[in-house]
Design an enzyme around this catalytic site. Structure first.
Site, PDB file in Angstrom:
ATOM      1  N   MET A 158      14.696  36.238   2.511  1.00 41.08           N
ATOM      2  CA  MET A 158      15.651  35.459   3.317  1.00 41.08           C
ATOM      3  C   MET A 158      16.851  36.339   3.636  1.00 41.08           C
ATOM      4  O   MET A 158      17.814  36.421   2.878  1.00 41.08           O
ATOM      5  CB  MET A 158      16.076  34.217   2.533  1.00 41.08           C
ATOM      6  CG  MET A 158      17.006  33.313   3.309  1.00 41.08           C
ATOM      7  SD  MET A 158      16.154  32.474   4.649  1.00 41.08           S
ATOM      8  CE  MET A 158      16.392  30.778   4.157  1.00 41.08           C
ATOM      9  N   GLY A 159      16.765  37.003   4.780  1.00 40.03           N
ATOM     10  CA  GLY A 159      17.914  37.747   5.295  1.00 40.03           C
ATOM     11  C   GLY A 159      18.280  37.119   6.620  1.00 40.03           C
ATOM     12  O   GLY A 159      18.087  35.921   6.820  1.00 40.03           O
ATOM     13  N   ILE A 181      16.887  37.520   9.608  1.00 42.53           N
ATOM     14  CA  ILE A 181      15.730  37.003  10.369  1.00 42.53           C
ATOM     15  C   ILE A 181      15.198  35.739   9.690  1.00 42.53           C
ATOM     16  O   ILE A 181      14.899  34.737  10.338  1.00 42.53           O
ATOM     17  CB  ILE A 181      14.613  38.061  10.487  1.00 42.53           C
ATOM     18  CG1 ILE A 181      15.140  39.319  11.192  1.00 42.53           C
ATOM     19  CG2 ILE A 181      13.417  37.499  11.248  1.00 42.53           C
ATOM     20  CD1 ILE A 181      14.176  40.499  11.183  1.00 42.53           C
ATOM     21  N   ARG A 186       5.963  43.859   7.086  1.00 43.57           N
ATOM     22  CA  ARG A 186       5.204  45.110   7.137  1.00 43.57           C
ATOM     23  C   ARG A 186       3.812  44.813   6.603  1.00 43.57           C
ATOM     24  O   ARG A 186       3.651  44.030   5.646  1.00 43.57           O
ATOM     25  CB  ARG A 186       5.856  46.188   6.244  1.00 43.57           C
ATOM     26  CG  ARG A 186       7.115  46.825   6.827  1.00 43.57           C
ATOM     27  CD  ARG A 186       6.797  47.708   8.033  1.00 43.57           C
ATOM     28  NE  ARG A 186       7.967  48.342   8.614  1.00 43.57           N
ATOM     29  CZ  ARG A 186       8.695  47.860   9.611  1.00 43.57           C
ATOM     30  NH1 ARG A 186       8.384  46.690  10.151  1.00 43.57           N
ATOM     31  NH2 ARG A 186       9.726  48.529  10.088  1.00 43.57           N
ATOM     32  N   GLU A 194      -2.286  50.010  10.488  1.00 43.77           N
ATOM     33  CA  GLU A 194      -1.692  49.638  11.769  1.00 43.77           C
ATOM     34  C   GLU A 194      -1.677  50.851  12.688  1.00 43.77           C
ATOM     35  O   GLU A 194      -1.187  51.903  12.237  1.00 43.77           O
ATOM     36  CB  GLU A 194      -0.265  49.123  11.535  1.00 43.77           C
ATOM     37  CG  GLU A 194       0.318  48.458  12.751  1.00 43.77           C
ATOM     38  CD  GLU A 194       1.651  47.765  12.456  1.00 43.77           C
ATOM     39  OE1 GLU A 194       1.725  46.903  11.564  1.00 43.77           O
ATOM     40  OE2 GLU A 194       2.618  48.118  13.137  1.00 43.77           O
ATOM     41  N   HIS A 208       2.303  44.024  16.516  1.00 45.00           N
ATOM     42  CA  HIS A 208       3.664  44.405  16.075  1.00 45.00           C
ATOM     43  C   HIS A 208       4.663  44.287  17.235  1.00 45.00           C
ATOM     44  O   HIS A 208       5.261  45.279  17.662  1.00 45.00           O
ATOM     45  CB  HIS A 208       3.655  45.830  15.497  1.00 45.00           C
ATOM     46  CG  HIS A 208       4.837  46.087  14.599  1.00 45.00           C
ATOM     47  ND1 HIS A 208       4.811  46.966  13.545  1.00 45.00           N
ATOM     48  CD2 HIS A 208       6.099  45.584  14.610  1.00 45.00           C
ATOM     49  CE1 HIS A 208       5.990  46.991  12.944  1.00 45.00           C
ATOM     50  NE2 HIS A 208       6.793  46.156  13.579  1.00 45.00           N
TER      51      HIS A 208
HETATM   52  C1  8YV Z   1       9.509  48.068  15.166  1.00 39.79           C
HETATM   53  C2  8YV Z   1      10.344  46.673  13.422  1.00 39.79           C
HETATM   54  O1  8YV Z   1       9.701  48.935  14.162  1.00 39.79           O
HETATM   55  O2  8YV Z   1      12.641  47.109  13.555  1.00 39.79           O
HETATM   56  C3  8YV Z   1      11.653  47.028  12.835  1.00 39.79           C
HETATM   57  O3  8YV Z   1      11.710  47.234  11.611  1.00 39.79           O
HETATM   58  O4  8YV Z   1       9.402  46.418  12.730  1.00 39.79           O
HETATM   59  C4  8YV Z   1      10.120  46.697  14.870  1.00 39.79           C
HETATM   60  O5  8YV Z   1      11.255  46.437  15.559  1.00 39.79           O
HETATM   61  C5  8YV Z   1      10.103  48.747  16.246  1.00 39.79           C
HETATM   62  O6  8YV Z   1       9.842  47.945  17.178  1.00 39.79           O
HETATM   63  C6  8YV Z   1       9.467  50.027  16.667  1.00 39.79           C
HETATM   64  O7  8YV Z   1      10.084  50.435  17.829  1.00 39.79           O
END
Ligand code: 8YV
Length: 325
Positions: A155-156, A158, A237, A266, A285
């Site tokens: 919980m941050g 976002i 992630r 990924e 992603h």
């Molecule tokens: C992608 C994200 O890394 O900001 C992050 O940690 O996971 C995403 O925003 C970013 O989009 C790569 O350009």
């Protein structure tokens, strides 16, 4: 005027590159199909003062030991699990990120995945598009979000954006962070231990950073503690989840459905077993993937880079305790 020397490791917004070039000499890796090789990065960084890490190259102690001039690393992302933060701090290098630029956009995406999973939107669309929609009894049935319990792991900013959106749908919110946040910080939400979150949640949204402690946090044990009706969303992630354990949990109906914006590996290969399952949806992603947000991220990363080059405090720094080189 003597310009700073800067290395750019990947795709960069043209305006960001132009702005950097006003103050710096730039070596930029511009092959979109191949990450910058470690030897090239090592060689380029030997006399560089700044690193704009848009290619998310791995940065470790060994690399930093060979970069005596480096004053700042700036990355256009919120996450920085590709960077050894302790090594940066040891070498006196501030690391800039762009978390505040993508909060609402990523909360939108995580909540979209939750709604899309809950209402089986992708199955419905597949059915319509393939001509399999013959009668109303064929339609996919999802779940109500109203009155259900949403568990947020991590919980941050976002997470609290997701909580606000879920509250608007009438969900009850519980969350888990390693440290409980001050009572009342996120109105109408409650911190619970991780195991309790697993067993009580109807839906789980994962937003925790990837660290040594969170790698494979969602493993066979964790899935076994969740409700068989649970909907599992990962917008953090890929490696926070043990992919094989998730596959078995979905195949054996240990949980009901998963929606992922991030995977391990990924990108996920087209023949990966997860892709053959009916109870999953995966996006590539796209948490921050809107032009407005990517532009904000790129320019915020430029501001971090230029501040670090001038020996000033970065507007958004993840190791503020650093003593500048
Ligand atoms: C992608 C994200 O890394 O900001 C992050 O940690 O996971 C995403 O925003 C970013 O989009 C790569 O350009």
């Amino acid at each position: 005027m003597v310009k700073f020397r800067v290395v750019v490791t990947g795709k960069i917004l043209p305006l960001a590159l132009e702005t950097i070039k006003q103050h710096c000499e730039v070596k930029a890796w511009d092959d979109p199909n191949k990450p910058i090789p470690t030897e090239t990065l090592q060689e380029w960084l030997r006399d560089a003062e700044g690193l704009y890490n848009s290619g998310f190259a791995h940065i470790n102690d060994a690399l930093l030991a060979q970069t005596p001039q480096l004053r700042v690393i700036s990355q256009p992302s919120a996450g920085y699990d590709n960077v050894d933060l302790a090594a940066c701090t040891d070498h006196g290098i501030p690391l800039g990120n762009t978390a505040s630029a993508l909060t609402e956009t990523t909360a939108d995406l995580a909540f979209t995945l939750l709604l899309t999973a809950a209402r089986r939107i992708t199955q419905g669309w597949d059915m319509v598009r393939s001509g399999r929609w013959q009668k109303s009894s064929d339609i996919p049935f999802g779940i109500d979000l109203y009155g259900k319990t949403l568990g947020i792991v991590g919980m941050g900013a976002i997470g609290s954006g997701v909580a606000r959106r879920a509250q608007a749908c009438g969900m009850n919110i519980i969350y888990h962070n390693r440290k409980p946040r001050p009572v009342g910080e996120f109105q109408g939400t409650q911190w619970v231990p991780f195991e309790q979150l697993l067993s009580q949640s109807d839906c789980i949204v994962v937003l925790t950073p990837l660290t040594a402690e969170t790698r494979h946090l969602f493993n066979t044990n964790a899935f076994a503690k969740m409700k068989p009706s649970a909907h599992f969303i990962n917008a953090a992630r890929g490696a926070v989840v043990d992919t094989e354990a998730l596959y078995h949990a979905l195949v054996n109906n240990v949980i009901a459905f998963a929606a992922l914006d991030v995977t391990d590996p990924e990108p996920i290969p087209g023949d990966h077993p997860l892709l053959s399952l009916p109870n999953i949806l995966i996006t590539p992603h796209i948490g921050s993937a809107t032009p407005e947000t990517r532009t904000r991220m790129a320019m915020m990363a430029v501001d971090n880079l230029l501040a670090g080059l001038r020996g000033e405090r970065l507007p958004s720094c993840v190791n503020n305790e650093v003593n500048f080189r």
